[in-house]
Write an enzyme that holds these catalytic residues in place. Structure first.
Site, PDB file in Angstrom:
ATOM      1  N   HIS A 135      43.211  23.375  15.387  1.00  0.00           N
ATOM      2  CA  HIS A 135      43.289  24.615  14.524  1.00  0.00           C
ATOM      3  C   HIS A 135      44.733  25.223  14.306  1.00  0.00           C
ATOM      4  CE1 HIS A 135      41.292  27.854  11.765  1.00  0.00           C
ATOM      5  NE2 HIS A 135      42.830  28.562  12.533  1.00  0.00           N
ATOM      6  N   GLU A 136      45.257  25.218  14.670  1.00  0.00           N
ATOM      7  CA  GLU A 136      46.903  26.225  15.418  1.00  0.00           C
ATOM      8  C   GLU A 136      47.563  24.708  14.549  1.00  0.00           C
ATOM      9  OE1 GLU A 136      46.913  29.192  14.598  1.00  0.00           O
ATOM     10  OE2 GLU A 136      45.628  29.268  15.151  1.00  0.00           O
ATOM     11  N   HIS A 139      47.950  24.399  10.943  1.00  0.00           N
ATOM     12  CA  HIS A 139      48.343  25.294  10.404  1.00  0.00           C
ATOM     13  C   HIS A 139      49.682  24.767  10.186  1.00  0.00           C
ATOM     14  CE1 HIS A 139      45.908  28.245   9.303  1.00  0.00           C
ATOM     15  NE2 HIS A 139      45.159  28.589  10.162  1.00  0.00           N
ATOM     16  N   GLU A 207      42.657  29.168   5.630  1.00  0.00           N
ATOM     17  CA  GLU A 207      41.870  29.092   7.123  1.00  0.00           C
ATOM     18  C   GLU A 207      40.939  27.918   7.887  1.00  0.00           C
ATOM     19  OE1 GLU A 207      42.176  30.672  10.273  1.00  0.00           O
ATOM     20  OE2 GLU A 207      44.785  31.136   9.319  1.00  0.00           O
TER      21      GLU A 207
END
Length: 292
Positions: A135-136, A139, A207
């Site tokens: 997920h990070e 980004h 997100e």
């Protein structure tokens, strides 16, 4: 791997288009001189944030750099995911706090950093940690820091326009067009609120996209759903202290780092509802890897 934000990208650009329209509308009301000053101020301030986003976030979290010997599991996972995505390896950091969270920062993949708290490293198993790191990294690969800075710059323009126009009206009003002082007061009050609502909507959209892209990268949306459940309950037990410098970085975290009772409503939330994020990930798992 191709990074494609799908519907969330369209939503993000729609929100930025609304931002642009709001800037033009407010600027037209108050005149070119005030608009020029507001744009100049906002661009300068957000350029600084863009080029120093990693330093600001890491300093606020008191994060320390780690290498492969100091954090072997975290390093191994990030190296594997970066290789899968054909992207550079980011710098790795750990923040010594019990609050379970993680964030990524940096203006591009070559100038990026990923940070985990000791709380999240102790709480999650390796499969869940892999999902969080996916997920990070998403980004970073989706250029969310740039998008965040663009949204922040637009919000700053509107806020600066409202403030400058308010003070200008106190010292003689708008000589170019004789704008109604009540209109100036109304926009001065509502403009910054509208800008904040749109900026936070952009943050929530990113997100959702990082959840989707991260699940695609790891191929395991259920692991991310499981991690989010643990993080959500963990934050209730061990939130970050509500300090201004930490609040400024809250939008970077994988989950709101403060207790749910400290939220002031969905419109002003930095993150989407956790239950909604988990439901979307479970729906992804139901569709199967080939249909994400």
């Amino acid at each position: 791997m191709t990074w494609h934000p799908h519907a969330n990208r369209a939503k993000t650009f729609l929100l930025l288009a609304v931002f642009s329209g709001l800037i033009v509308a407010v600027g037209a009301m108050f005149g070119r001189n005030i608009m020029f000053l507001a744009v100049l101020f906002a661009l300068g301030m957000n350029a600084y944030v863009y080029f120093n986003s990693d330093k600001l976030a890491l300093r606020a979290m008191h994060a320390q750099p780690v290498n492969e010997m100091q954090a072997p599991v975290m390093y191994k996972i990030v190296r594997e995911l970066a290789t899968t995505a054909r992207q550079p390896m980011p710098r790795l950091y750990i923040s010594d706090t019990a609050a379970p969270n993680a964030f990524a920062t940096g203006r591009n993949p070559r100038n990026s950093a990923v940070c985990c708290t000791t709380g999240i490293l102790q709480m999650l198993n390796e499969r869940e940690l892999r999902a969080v790191l996916g997920h990070e990294l998403s980004h970073v690969y989706n250029r969310d820091i740039l998008i965040s800075c663009v949204a922040g710059a637009m919000a700053s323009v509107i806020t600066a326009l409202a403030n400058l126009a308010f003070f200008a009206s106190m010292f003689g009003g708008n000589r170019d067009g004789g704008t109604n002082p009540f209109a100036i007061l109304l926009v001065s009050l509502l403009g910054p609120i509208a800008a904040t609502v749109i900026r936070l909507a952009v943050s929530r959209s990113r997100e959702y996209q990082a959840d989707q892209s991260g699940a695609e990268l790891t191929g395991d949306p259920l692991a991310l759903a499981s991690a989010l459940r643990k993080i959500s309950s963990g934050v209730e037990r061990a939130p970050l202290p509500p300090e201004p410098q930490l609040a400024d970085q809250a939008h970077l975290m994988i989950a709101n780092p403060f207790r749910a009772g400290e939220k002031i409503g969905k419109l002003f939330a930095t993150h989407p509802p956790m239950a909604d994020r988990i439901a979307r990930l479970e729906a992804m798992a139901g569709r199967g890897p080939g249909q994400y």
